[in-house]
Design an enzyme around this catalytic site. Structure first.
Site, PDB file in Angstrom:
ATOM      1  N   PHE A  74      10.008 -17.790 -12.644  1.00 27.75           N
ATOM      2  CA  PHE A  74      11.114 -17.730 -11.699  1.00 27.75           C
ATOM      3  C   PHE A  74      10.617 -17.032 -10.441  1.00 27.75           C
ATOM      4  O   PHE A  74      10.266 -15.850 -10.481  1.00 27.75           O
ATOM      5  CB  PHE A  74      12.317 -16.978 -12.259  1.00 27.75           C
ATOM      6  CG  PHE A  74      13.457 -16.895 -11.269  1.00 27.75           C
ATOM      7  CD1 PHE A  74      14.363 -17.941 -11.147  1.00 27.75           C
ATOM      8  CD2 PHE A  74      13.595 -15.796 -10.443  1.00 27.75           C
ATOM      9  CE1 PHE A  74      15.395 -17.881 -10.221  1.00 27.75           C
ATOM     10  CE2 PHE A  74      14.623 -15.724  -9.520  1.00 27.75           C
ATOM     11  CZ  PHE A  74      15.524 -16.766  -9.402  1.00 27.75           C
ATOM     12  N   ASP A 134       3.630 -12.092  -8.297  1.00 28.03           N
ATOM     13  CA  ASP A 134       5.035 -11.814  -8.020  1.00 28.03           C
ATOM     14  C   ASP A 134       5.421 -10.574  -8.821  1.00 28.03           C
ATOM     15  O   ASP A 134       5.558 -10.629 -10.042  1.00 28.03           O
ATOM     16  CB  ASP A 134       5.869 -13.032  -8.442  1.00 28.03           C
ATOM     17  CG  ASP A 134       7.368 -12.828  -8.282  1.00 28.03           C
ATOM     18  OD1 ASP A 134       7.804 -11.679  -8.098  1.00 28.03           O
ATOM     19  OD2 ASP A 134       8.103 -13.826  -8.370  1.00 28.03           O
ATOM     20  N   LYS A 156      13.244  -5.871  -4.549  1.00 32.20           N
ATOM     21  CA  LYS A 156      14.150  -5.220  -5.490  1.00 32.20           C
ATOM     22  C   LYS A 156      14.101  -3.699  -5.403  1.00 32.20           C
ATOM     23  O   LYS A 156      14.664  -3.100  -4.501  1.00 32.20           O
ATOM     24  CB  LYS A 156      13.907  -5.732  -6.909  1.00 32.20           C
ATOM     25  CG  LYS A 156      14.427  -7.165  -7.119  1.00 32.20           C
ATOM     26  CD  LYS A 156      14.428  -7.553  -8.575  1.00 32.20           C
ATOM     27  CE  LYS A 156      14.943  -8.972  -8.802  1.00 32.20           C
ATOM     28  NZ  LYS A 156      16.388  -9.091  -8.618  1.00 32.20           N
TER      29      LYS A 156
END
Length: 406
Positions: free
Chosen positions: A146, A231, A260
């Site tokens: 993802f 990532d 985040k």
């Protein structure tokens, strides 16, 4: 006090009337928070182990973070990247200190950070082809990955629920099996520019790359002149007990995407690029209006301050061991409901034997907020400041919810 004649409308009614229905939200309105606790608009308290999906690294309203953001908001908020600002320079220095010699690009989110990595791969492929575009552009990603919901991110995310309705997608993505080095090696050809994986797959159910796999990818990239891109949007910024999750493997990367937890609740993304690839971006080749504002960088600097001053990396490493062991005992005590527990630090997935929605609701009713993930997994994402008592309380609530359904 409301003005005469004005009818107050509930938050739920306003959502129903005006907010796009692209989320399956819980019937819960959160009003305030402090540390690992949040309260709803009825005054009920919850242990928040979603952390805004790994965003609120310091929990809610950490005093140093709040004071820093308030002070910066009164000095300078936004100037664009037409000019320098001191906070962006200092944040770039501190991130490069942790990642290694290289340069940093600032943006607004994990999706933007990952788009930057994809553009970096295309630029590398063009350079590899002697300046000819379209010859070397393929990126090898992992199955069940993802990487976001932009067109580039969706194209790198081989999940039907993410891609459905938006085809045709961006070409050039192929997918190997996570932790199966040969499956990645078999996909490399003359059109390949980069390999791009999550150090720990988050949305797909907390699936970590092994150290051997990451080191093997590095060797493949060196052999074939590919970029190795990671990532770390969800697993970075201290969540595993290291600042970056890849540090456990001791692998050298070409670029890292992060977001985040970096802002502690304020939107910010960043990409660190190793010196060997940093020159691929030149003036005009990439940009963003809101990336690296004085306010966003002040928020991120406050996060780094607290991580360092309160020794949160050590805390996560030390406190997560007994907590994960207690969660693993749930699998032993309730084998018909819990299949396994996996993860590292404060990024843990509890894989259930059945659909997670009833369990998520049951935990919420008992005062624990959690996030679902793929593969019938419940994610536990406590803030880095969560205490041993709060961690123990989360296991107790989970145990009670399982016992009630046994």
């Amino acid at each position: 006090m409301s003005s005469p004649g004005i009818i107050r409308t509930s938050t739920a009614d306003l959502y129903d009337a005006f907010v796009l229905k692209n989320y399956a939200r819980a019937s819960l309105t959160l009003a305030r928070g402090r540390g690992a606790q949040v309260w709803d608009d009825q005054g009920n308290s919850y242990l928040d182990f979603t952390s805004g999906i790994a965003v609120s690294a310091l929990g809610h309203c950490h005093p140093h973070w709040v004071a820093t953001v308030q002070r910066q908001a009164g000095e300078l908020i936004h100037v664009s990247n037409l000019f320098r600002n001191p906070n962006q320079a200092e944040l770039a220095r501190r991130l490069a200190q942790r990642a290694g010699p290289g340069r940093v690009f600032f943006c607004n989110s994990g999706a933007e950070a990952n788009e930057t990595l994809l553009k970096l791969a295309r630029l590398h492929g063009t350079k590899k082809s002697g300046g000819e575009e379209g010859r070397c552009y393929k990126i090898i990603c992992a199955k069940n990955a993802f990487h976001g919901r932009t067109f580039g991110g969706m194209s790198a995310t081989p999940q039907e629920k993410i891609q459905k309705g938006f085809r045709p997608l961006v070409p050039g993505f192929v997918f190997g099996e996570l932790n199966n080095l040969q499956s990645f090696a078999d996909l490399i050809d003359g059109q390949t520019a980069a390999i791009f994986v999550e150090t720990i797959q988050g949305e797909s159910g907390i699936n970590p790359c092994t150290a051997e796999f990451l080191l093997g990818l590095r060797a493949l990239c060196d052999q074939h002149n590919l970029l190795l891109l990671l990532d770390e949007v969800q697993c970075g910024i201290g969540r595993t007990g290291k600042f970056y999750a890849f540090e456990y493997a001791g692998v050298m990367l070409d670029a890292i995407g992060m977001a985040k937890g970096l802002g502690g609740g304020f939107p910010i993304g960043a990409v660190w690029v190793r010196e060997n690839a940093a020159e691929l971006f030149q003036p005009g080749s990439h940009g963003t209006t809101f990336g690296g504002t004085p306010l966003a960088c002040a928020a991120a600097l406050a996060v780094l301050d607290v991580i360092e001053r309160e020794k949160l990396l050590g805390h996560v490493q030390h406190a997560s061991g007994p907590w994960i062991a207690a969660l693993e005992k749930l699998a032993a005590d309730f084998p018909a409901q819990v299949k396994n527990v996996r993860g590292r630090g404060f990024l843990v997935g509890v894989q259930m034997a059945a659909e997670t929605a009833p369990y998520v609701a049951a935990l919420r009713e008992r005062g624990l907020l959690v996030a679902p993930a793929g593969g019938n997994v419940i994610r536990l994402l406590p803030p880095l400041v969560a205490t041993a008592a709060e961690l123990a309380r989360s296991e107790e609530i989970f145990r009670a919810a399982l016992a009630a359904k046994a």
